[in-house]
Scaffold this motif. Structure first.
Motif, PDB file in Angstrom:
ATOM      1  N   MET A 124       0.860  -1.178   0.000  1.00  0.00           N
ATOM      2  CA  MET A 124       0.000   0.000   0.000  1.00  0.00           C
ATOM      3  C   MET A 124       0.902   1.236   0.000  1.00  0.00           C
ATOM      4  SD  MET A 124      -3.048   1.039   2.735  1.00  0.00           S
ATOM      5  CE  MET A 124      -3.828  -0.528   2.702  1.00  0.00           C
ATOM      6  N   THR A 125       0.567   2.201  -0.853  1.00  0.00           N
ATOM      7  CA  THR A 125       1.362   3.430  -0.925  1.00  0.00           C
ATOM      8  C   THR A 125       1.162   4.264   0.337  1.00  0.00           C
ATOM      9  OG1 THR A 125      -0.374   4.745  -1.939  1.00  0.00           O
ATOM     10  CG2 THR A 125       1.070   3.488  -3.445  1.00  0.00           C
ATOM     11  N   ARG A 126       2.050   5.226   0.505  1.00  0.00           N
ATOM     12  CA  ARG A 126       1.942   6.120   1.660  1.00  0.00           C
ATOM     13  C   ARG A 126       0.611   6.878   1.637  1.00  0.00           C
ATOM     14  NH1 ARG A 126       5.836  11.177   3.052  1.00  0.00           N
ATOM     15  NH2 ARG A 126       5.033  11.516   5.138  1.00  0.00           N
ATOM     16  N   ALA A 127       0.235   7.378   0.450  1.00  0.00           N
ATOM     17  CA  ALA A 127      -1.040   8.110   0.308  1.00  0.00           C
ATOM     18  C   ALA A 127      -2.204   7.194   0.675  1.00  0.00           C
ATOM     19  CB  ALA A 127      -1.195   8.639  -1.104  1.00  0.00           C
ATOM     20  N   ALA A 128      -2.171   5.953   0.193  1.00  0.00           N
ATOM     21  CA  ALA A 128      -3.252   5.002   0.482  1.00  0.00           C
ATOM     22  C   ALA A 128      -3.353   4.741   1.984  1.00  0.00           C
ATOM     23  CB  ALA A 128      -3.030   3.702  -0.280  1.00  0.00           C
ATOM     24  N   LYS A 129      -2.220   4.635   2.662  1.00  0.00           N
ATOM     25  CA  LYS A 129      -2.223   4.426   4.119  1.00  0.00           C
ATOM     26  C   LYS A 129      -2.900   5.591   4.827  1.00  0.00           C
ATOM     27  CE  LYS A 129       1.871   1.533   4.256  1.00  0.00           C
ATOM     28  NZ  LYS A 129       3.288   1.443   4.629  1.00  0.00           N
ATOM     29  N   HIS A 130      -2.586   6.820   4.389  1.00  0.00           N
ATOM     30  CA  HIS A 130      -3.205   8.013   4.998  1.00  0.00           C
ATOM     31  C   HIS A 130      -4.719   8.028   4.761  1.00  0.00           C
ATOM     32  CE1 HIS A 130       0.375   9.988   6.472  1.00  0.00           C
ATOM     33  NE2 HIS A 130       0.958   9.851   5.283  1.00  0.00           N
ATOM     34  N   ILE A 131      -5.132   7.681   3.546  1.00  0.00           N
ATOM     35  CA  ILE A 131      -6.566   7.655   3.233  1.00  0.00           C
ATOM     36  C   ILE A 131      -7.265   6.577   4.041  1.00  0.00           C
ATOM     37  CG2 ILE A 131      -8.242   7.172   1.392  1.00  0.00           C
ATOM     38  CD1 ILE A 131      -6.162   8.529  -0.525  1.00  0.00           C
TER      39      ILE A 131
END
Length: 152
Positions: A1-8
């Motif tokens: 999972m990308t960093r952006a996906a983790k934040h979302i």
């Protein structure tokens, strides 16, 4: 999972899986991490109808990829225009739900190739239409006629 996906993911989880952004778009993350996105179209064609755009439940990573989210701000800034763009790509469907007392009858319409539409019901049965509806009344008329054919 990308960093952006983790934040979302964390953002939606912090909102108990349900978030309405300032533009009135609702995000629903289910227990299996699939995500629905709903954007009502107001006013509906009739008072007894729910009508709008829906991104049908997809796995979390597919959801992030389809919307090309770069972070939580993009989630918060999502507009109905972006939903329409995804509809035109066949990723988002139009829903038309008859709401009569306690009866709910919904059909979901998505664009297909060659000027056609795919219609899906709540049992995931699909059929193809040889045309593309362009106004709310067409969606309502078709949903009502299908409801009556099903014995509603």
């Amino acid at each position: 999972m990308t960093r952006a996906a983790k934040h979302i993911y964390t953002f939606l989880d912090d909102h108990l899986g349900i978030y309405d952004n300032p533009q009135g778009i609702e995000f629903i993350m289910n227990l299996d991490d699939s995500v629905f996105v709903v954007s009502p179209i107001n006013p509906p064609p009739e008072p007894y109808v729910d009508f709008g755009l829906i991104y049908p439940g997809q796995p979390f990573n597919t959801f992030v990829d389809d919307f090309q989210f770069s972070g939580t701000r993009a989630l918060q800034a999502l507009t109905p225009e972006k939903m329409w763009a995804l509809y035109n790509k066949g990723k988002v469907e139009i829903y038309c739900t008859l709401v009569v007392k306690v009866i709910f009858y919904a059909l979901y319409f998505r664009l297909a190739k060659n000027n056609r539409m795919i219609v899906r019901d709540d049992y995931d049965r699909e059929h193809q239409l040889e045309m593309v509806f362009t106004n709310p009344q067409q969606f309502l008329d078709y949903t009502q006629s299908h409801f009556y054919q099903e014995g509603g």
